[in-house]
Design a protein around this motif. Structure first.
Motif, PDB file in Angstrom:
ATOM      1  N   GLU A 180       0.811  -1.213   0.000  1.00 53.25           N
ATOM      2  CA  GLU A 180       0.000   0.000   0.000  1.00 53.25           C
ATOM      3  C   GLU A 180       0.848   1.268   0.000  1.00 53.25           C
ATOM      4  O   GLU A 180       1.685   1.473   0.865  1.00 53.25           O
ATOM      5  N   MET A 182       1.152   4.470   1.012  1.00 55.95           N
ATOM      6  CA  MET A 182       0.516   5.304   2.032  1.00 55.95           C
ATOM      7  C   MET A 182       0.841   6.777   1.906  1.00 55.95           C
ATOM      8  O   MET A 182       0.081   7.621   2.387  1.00 55.95           O
ATOM      9  N   HIS A 211      -3.468   3.304  -0.948  1.00 53.37           N
ATOM     10  CA  HIS A 211      -3.859   3.702   0.412  1.00 53.37           C
ATOM     11  C   HIS A 211      -4.086   5.199   0.358  1.00 53.37           C
ATOM     12  O   HIS A 211      -3.152   5.976   0.519  1.00 53.37           O
ATOM     13  N   ALA A 213      -6.019   7.721   2.230  1.00 58.74           N
ATOM     14  CA  ALA A 213      -6.803   7.979   3.447  1.00 58.74           C
ATOM     15  C   ALA A 213      -7.163   9.458   3.534  1.00 58.74           C
ATOM     16  O   ALA A 213      -6.765  10.161   4.462  1.00 58.74           O
ATOM     17  N   ASP A 232      -7.588   0.303  -3.285  1.00 58.18           N
ATOM     18  CA  ASP A 232      -7.599   1.034  -2.010  1.00 58.18           C
ATOM     19  C   ASP A 232      -8.454   0.271  -1.011  1.00 58.18           C
ATOM     20  O   ASP A 232      -9.550  -0.182  -1.336  1.00 58.18           O
ATOM     21  N   HIS A 233      -7.949   0.141   0.210  1.00 60.76           N
ATOM     22  CA  HIS A 233      -8.695  -0.520   1.285  1.00 60.76           C
ATOM     23  C   HIS A 233      -9.056   0.462   2.390  1.00 60.76           C
ATOM     24  O   HIS A 233      -9.621   0.062   3.404  1.00 60.76           O
ATOM     25  N   GLU A 234      -8.739   1.746   2.220  1.00 58.07           N
ATOM     26  CA  GLU A 234      -9.001   2.741   3.256  1.00 58.07           C
ATOM     27  C   GLU A 234     -10.370   3.398   3.104  1.00 58.07           C
ATOM     28  O   GLU A 234     -10.640   4.418   3.740  1.00 58.07           O
ATOM     29  N   TRP A 259     -11.620  -2.983  12.369  1.00 52.68           N
ATOM     30  CA  TRP A 259     -12.119  -2.162  11.257  1.00 52.68           C
ATOM     31  C   TRP A 259     -13.314  -2.870  10.618  1.00 52.68           C
ATOM     32  O   TRP A 259     -13.170  -3.879   9.954  1.00 52.68           O
ATOM     33  N   ASP A 261     -15.730  -2.155   8.063  1.00 50.92           N
ATOM     34  CA  ASP A 261     -16.041  -1.223   6.982  1.00 50.92           C
ATOM     35  C   ASP A 261     -16.877  -1.829   5.858  1.00 50.92           C
ATOM     36  O   ASP A 261     -17.166  -1.148   4.883  1.00 50.92           O
ATOM     37  N   ASP A 284      -7.128  -6.801   6.337  1.00 51.93           N
ATOM     38  CA  ASP A 284      -6.170  -5.768   6.709  1.00 51.93           C
ATOM     39  C   ASP A 284      -5.459  -6.143   8.009  1.00 51.93           C
ATOM     40  O   ASP A 284      -4.307  -6.531   7.983  1.00 51.93           O
ATOM     41  N   ALA A 419     -10.238   3.245  12.026  1.00 49.30           N
ATOM     42  CA  ALA A 419      -8.829   3.631  12.039  1.00 49.30           C
ATOM     43  C   ALA A 419      -8.621   5.132  12.242  1.00 49.30           C
ATOM     44  O   ALA A 419      -7.658   5.522  12.899  1.00 49.30           O
ATOM     45  N   ILE A 567      -3.089   8.329   8.531  1.00 49.05           N
ATOM     46  CA  ILE A 567      -4.547   8.296   8.603  1.00 49.05           C
ATOM     47  C   ILE A 567      -4.996   9.425   9.525  1.00 49.05           C
ATOM     48  O   ILE A 567      -4.520   9.530  10.663  1.00 49.05           O
TER      49      ILE A 567
END
Length: 593
Positions: A180, A182, A211, A213, A232-234, A259, A261, A284, A419, A567
């Protein structure tokens, strides 16, 4: 034993044509076909060299004297589940321990980003994780960490990752892409180092993990997507997930230990009716207790179904969608000829009990029992000696000094099950030159990589701790210094010293005595003990935290993210308090009077 497809090709043809016996035949099941999203009853699977040779209504011609026959007895034959994005270290286990924990839950492929150990040990830590991953009985593929530190200039890691090292790792066996990315502001700003990492990954024909965020879906988001991130996993809301998919990214909906989500985003499919092919499921971060007691990807699929998702769609999101996204659809993600023979047998697609698991053609689990060994590598001394405080800490190291009788301070606000944090403020009394935490807890980040003796102090709200206590952890995403949260400087100092003695882990102190601990001697992040033992120790930590007044779900997961400076909104690092939305470092005390 699994062979590369090119070596297995001739035999697969012979078995599929009925001219040769199979190694294994799974007989009499309902074939869950994720390519067509249908269930086809009365089918057999013939397996040779760890791969599916054919799926037919009758594969009896492939049963020879030495063929293993597994009776499906009308159960659903589901592709082995794939975790699209996760961090093995978050389970507090090495790859071997993690594999042993998740195999009975039907997970047969893991795409993991070892950026936790990368922050402690650099490229060598990544190599060690890759090495142990490659010898497991399931498929564990590595994404090369992209950001160590995750935000240069805002934190200091134990060993930075360079663009040259990223390019080097793209040639390693078992590395499937870039972890990711970030540092999204740097990508959006066109930073050459970040863009070169992405370019090296794309040049190698591999996938770039994303990522992003930030709630900003304007020009900054467009620039980030143009920079090359593929997923993207955020995302935490439907609109965010939809925005990713509309731009050609994959949206990874996560259900980890803390998390949750999926529910807020699955409506893009269940209510808006969008094409589900761009959506994937992932965990995650899952700690050992979740793995042992609740499950892994089977838990995520069940949750998606409970949120209204069609079971076949949920299974697609945990199998073929992910395989396609990473360019692995010829190798993984479905029960079709040539693919790795990863099969889960279940009697109910909604409740999804995992009754039998076949990975790479081997029966690896049955009714929750692991049937194979998950081998460990010999972890070197460098991995076992990673906590360096530099000096003995005292209660005085955990004071926030101020003048006058009261001070305005910045406070990190914890949000349960999410998060992100909130950037809060408070006015607190000052006595004898020290800010007194009333209605908030103390937080400190203790430098543990270079032995500088540095301590950065601040305040946090949301844990609800009472009495004289402290919780300390050498898991501190992403820089993995030591985070200490408490109400009492003396207990915070005692907890810090205990973790140095253990070589890393998590500990809870109250009134000068340790209530519970989990030792994590591998890089201060992982244990070589079985998942059940680690889970028991973690549960003792959870009980101790609750005994200290905290009622948060998975409070330790909230704790270990308090230094995650990528984040929003407010975090702590070894350089100070970080306002993530502005990427600025500031002091905890903003005014005193």
């Amino acid at each position: 034993m699994l062979k590369p497809w090119i070596e297995a090709q001739a035999r697969l043809v012979e078995v599929a044509a009925g001219r040769a016996p199979a190694d294994t035949v799974i007989r009499g099941g309902q074939w869950v076909n994720v390519h067509t999203r249908e269930v086809l009853p009365g089918h057999d699977i013939a397996i040779a060299d760890g791969r599916v040779a054919c799926v037919l209504p009758d594969a009896s011609a492939n049963i020879g004297p030495e063929t293993q026959v597994i009776e499906a007895e009308g159960r659903y034959m589901v592709p082995g589940l794939i975790d699209a994005h996760m961090h093995v270290e978050s389970g507090m286990l090495t790859p071997a321990g993690f594999a042993a924990a998740v195999i009975p839950h039907g997970t047969t492929t893991i795409l993991h980003d070892p950026h936790e150990i990368a922050n402690v040990m650099g490229l060598e830590g990544v190599r060690l994780m890759r090495d142990e991953s490659l010898i497991q009985p399931i498929t564990m593929l590595t994404q090369m960490p992209s950001c160590a530190p995750s935000a240069p200039g805002l934190e200091t890691t134990g060993c930075p990752i360079t663009a040259g090292e990223v390019a080097q790792a793209m040639g390693w066996d078992g590395v499937v892409g870039l972890g990711e990315m970030m540092n999204f502001p740097a990508v959006s700003a066109g930073d050459p180092a970040m863009l070169s990492e992405i370019a090296a990954t794309r040049a190698a024909g591999k996938t770039v993990g994303g990522h992003y965020a930030s709630p900003d879906l304007g020009r900054a988001f467009s620039a980030y997507v143009a920079g090359g991130a593929a997923d993207d996993h955020e995302t935490v809301a439907e609109a965010q997930a939809v925005a990713r998919v509309r731009q050609g990214m994959g949206a990874m909906l996560r259900l980890g230990s803390a998390w949750h989500d999926v529910q807020a985003q699955i409506t893009a499919i269940t209510q808006r009716g969008l094409d589900p092919s761009g959506f994937m499921l992932c965990t995650d971060d899952s700690h050992a207790g979740t793995l042992v007691h609740d499950g892994h990807m089977d838990r995520v699929v069940r949750h998606a179904v409970d949120c209204g998702c069609d079971p076949l769609v949920a299974i697609q999101m945990a199998t073929i969608n992910t395989a396609r996204h990473f360019g692995l659809e010829r190798e993984l993600g479905s029960i079709t000829p040539g693919r790795r023979a990863d099969v889960m047998l279940t009697s109910d697609l909604r409740a999804l009990p995992v009754e039998m698991v076949v990975a790479q053609g081997r029966l690896v689990a049955e009714d929750g029992r692991l049937l194979v060994d998950c081998p460990l590598i010999d972890w070197p001394d460098a991995a076992r000696n990673s906590v360096h405080l530099g000096r003995a800490l005292t209660a005085a190291d955990f004071r926030v000094p101020a003048e006058g009788t009261e001070a305005d301070v910045r406070v990190i606000g914890v949000i349960e099950n999410q998060a992100p944090t909130r950037a809060l403020t408070a006015t607190l009394p000052v006595r004898d030159g020290e800010v007194i935490p009333e209605g908030v807890e103390r937080i400190a980040l203790v430098e543990r990589h270079k032995g500088t003796g540095g301590v950065v102090n601040g305040f946090v709200q949301g844990f609800g701790y009472r009495g004289r206590m402290a919780v300390a952890s050498t898991i501190a995403h992403d820089s993995h210094h030591m985070i200490v949260v408490g109400t009492c400087g003396a207990n915070m100092a005692a907890a810090s010293a205990r973790l140095a003695e253990l070589g890393g882990g998590v500990t809870v102190f109250r009134d000068g005595a340790e209530l519970a601990h989990v030792a994590l001697p591998i890089a201060g992040l992982m244990s070589e003990r079985p998942a059940a033992e680690v889970a028991e120790a973690v549960e003792a930590i959870n009980h101790a935290i609750r005994d200290c007044g905290c009622t948060l779900n998975n409070a330790i997961m909230q704790h270990v993210l308090l230094a995650l400076v990528v984040i929003p909104e407010l975090r702590i690092s070894d350089l100070g308090l970080v306002a993530v939305t502005r990427f600025q470092i500031g002091d905890v005390v903003t005014a005193s009077r």
